[in-house]
Design an enzyme around this catalytic site. Structure first.
Site, short mmCIF file in Angstrom:
data_model
loop_
_atom_site.label_atom_id
_atom_site.label_comp_id
_atom_site.label_asym_id
_atom_site.label_seq_id
_atom_site.Cartn_x
_atom_site.Cartn_y
_atom_site.Cartn_z
N ASP A 1 17.29 80.62 52.74
CA ASP A 1 18.58 80.25 53.33
C ASP A 1 19.56 81.34 52.91
O ASP A 1 20.48 81.10 52.14
CB ASP A 1 19.02 78.86 52.83
CG ASP A 1 20.10 78.23 53.72
OD1 ASP A 1 20.62 78.93 54.60
OD2 ASP A 1 20.42 77.05 53.51
N HIS B 1 29.85 75.41 59.39
CA HIS B 1 29.65 75.39 60.85
C HIS B 1 30.81 74.77 61.63
O HIS B 1 30.59 73.96 62.56
CB HIS B 1 28.34 74.66 61.18
CG HIS B 1 27.10 75.34 60.68
ND1 HIS B 1 27.00 76.71 60.52
CD2 HIS B 1 25.88 74.85 60.30
CE1 HIS B 1 25.78 77.02 60.08
NE2 HIS B 1 25.09 75.91 59.92
N GLU C 1 20.15 83.26 62.44
CA GLU C 1 21.51 83.17 62.96
C GLU C 1 22.23 84.50 62.79
O GLU C 1 22.59 84.87 61.68
CB GLU C 1 22.26 82.07 62.21
CG GLU C 1 21.57 80.72 62.25
CD GLU C 1 21.87 79.87 61.01
OE1 GLU C 1 23.05 79.61 60.73
OE2 GLU C 1 20.91 79.47 60.33
N HIS D 1 22.31 78.37 66.90
CA HIS D 1 21.56 77.81 65.77
C HIS D 1 20.21 77.22 66.20
O HIS D 1 19.82 76.13 65.75
CB HIS D 1 22.43 76.75 65.08
CG HIS D 1 22.09 76.51 63.65
ND1 HIS D 1 20.85 76.05 63.24
CD2 HIS D 1 22.81 76.68 62.52
CE1 HIS D 1 20.85 75.95 61.93
NE2 HIS D 1 22.02 76.32 61.46
C1 GLA Z 1 22.53 77.02 58.18
C2 GLA Z 1 22.81 76.96 56.72
C3 GLA Z 1 21.86 76.00 56.10
C4 GLA Z 1 21.97 74.65 56.76
C5 GLA Z 1 21.72 74.78 58.22
C6 GLA Z 1 21.94 73.48 58.92
O1 GLA Z 1 21.34 77.64 58.44
O2 GLA Z 1 22.75 78.20 56.09
O3 GLA Z 1 22.15 75.90 54.74
O4 GLA Z 1 23.23 74.12 56.57
O5 GLA Z 1 22.58 75.73 58.77
O6 GLA Z 1 21.25 72.43 58.33
#
Ligand code: GLA
Length: 393
Positions: free
Chosen positions: A293, A147, A358, A221
């Protein structure tokens, strides 16, 4: 003074008071913006939110549409601090996880509501090569870059320009990231325009240009809980994602480079399925993420604005649709939340009490030639749009 004169004088004084009151009332009506005077049209107001340790003042803008939907945006990180939407009986709740204090965002935010950049998601070992030159970025997530690094776009102060149109209201945010910031090449001029429309959509238009070849991947986000932030877990939300492929990851959540089929895996959301139904499955990818994730390779492949995901919360009847022109969608089920953060309304946020969708390019694209390119060159314009559309069942 004769009594008659006294009475005349006090009448005149009373008349003056009434006159002043009438004029003041008339003036106050004129001072109301026309859109508001015409029966609760869209409006935008600004308030002070807090001061950063360096002395910079942060504002919070409140956008309101004609239906009473309300969105609050911070100039810090371009954060969607609160999103109030009606349930099927018209009751408003804030469906975005967040904080009520600037210091919480600065100290401990897991990217709540922010603009994420310059490169949203991960870059393996923080390293990539562009035009023969290798760049080393911060490794702020285990061995990887996440990020945008130590001080990404989520921690920058954005210039804000409010605007109002007939059926919408919005905030244009700009930030110029100097050449070399967080070790990325090129001065990147970024602009994100948030528009709240009268049909309960938050539209996000991103734009960026660069002075040197660079990589860019911007997203928002927001963590959603359609029951209302602080009101339990998101496991009962029914999720649909229009993707038949995804990018499997290694142990550090970096894509292996494969574009794999979702069919037959507990990651497949082409049929609406409750988030909680398969979240504890022994599937290696789910285990690696500690839940969902994953980057979904959208079937639309990022050509036009298309429906990427639809989430229904059966109890409140609230529905969220994510519409995007991006090729990927990271579905993150809030696995790293651990019940220690206290949110906007004072409730703790337990594990999986918010999810993020996202819209983005694939993680680690700069290191995978088979992924859509994230390179931006001088003279080119990075442009992308994502919409969060709210409705009820
Ligand atoms: C994204 C990533 C996750 C985590 C979040 C923030 O979604 O894919 O693994 O890092 O951001 O916590």
């Amino acid at each position: 003074m004769p009594t008659s004169t006294l009475i005349r004088n006090s009448f005149a004084a009373a008349f003056r008071v009434v006159l002043v009151a009438v004029v003041a009332l008339a003036l106050s009506l004129v001072a109301v913006p026309p859109a508001q005077a015409a029966g609760g049209g869209p409006s935008i107001t600004k308030k002070y939110f807090g001061t950063l340790s360096g002395g910079k003042k942060i504002d919070i803008y409140t956008l309101r549409n004609s239906n009473g939907m309300r969105v609050k945006i911070l100039t810090y990180g371009g954060i969607l601090q609160s999103i109030e939407v009606p349930d099927s009986r018209g009751r408003l709740a804030d469906v975005a996880l967040g904080f009520d204090k600037l210091s919480d965002y600065v100290k401990q935010s897991p990217y709540f509501g922010c603009i994420t950049g310059r490169y949203a998601n991960r870059i393996a070992k923080g390293r990539f090569t562009l035009d023969g030159k290798t760049y080393q970025l911060a490794t702020n997530d285990g061995p990887n870059h996440l990020h945008g690094g130590n001080k990404g776009f989520d921690k920058r102060v954005w210039q804000a320009e409010p605007f109002r149109r007939h059926n919408s209201v919005g905030l244009a945010l700009t930030y110029t990231s100097p050449n070399g910031e967080e070790h990325y090449p090129g001065t990147l001029r970024a602009k994100v325009v948030y528009t709240l429309t009268d049909d309960n959509q938050i539209r996000m238009d991103y734009r960026a240009t660069t002075s040197r070849p660079t990589v860019v991947n911007l997203t928002n986000h927001t963590y959603f809980n359609l029951r209302g932030e602080g009101n339990g877990r998101i496991l009962g939300h029914e999720m649909r994602i229009n993707a038949s492929h995804y990018t499997p990851v290694d142990k550090t959540l970096i894509p292996t480079g494969k574009i794999a089929r979702l069919g037959g895996t507990p990651l497949d959301f082409r049929e609406p399925t409750a988030i909680g139904d398969r979240i504890n499955s022994k599937n290696q990818q789910i285990v690696r993420g500690g839940g969902y994730d994953q980057n979904y390779v959208l079937d639309s492949r990022g050509h036009d604005l298309d429906l990427a995901a639809k989430v229904v919360e059966p109890e409140s009847g609230r529905v969220l649709e994510v519409i995007t022109d991006q090729p990927g969608l990271q579905f993150y089920s809030g696995n790293f939340l651990d019940g220690t953060l206290r949110g906007t309304s004072g409730h703790l946020y337990p594990k999986r009490s918010g999810f993020a969708l996202e819209s983005q390019h694939f993680p680690d694209s700069p290191n995978h030639k088979n992924f859509p390119s994230t390179v931006l060159r001088p003279g080119d314009v990075y442009r992308t749009t994502t919409i969060y559309a709210f409705s009820t069942m």
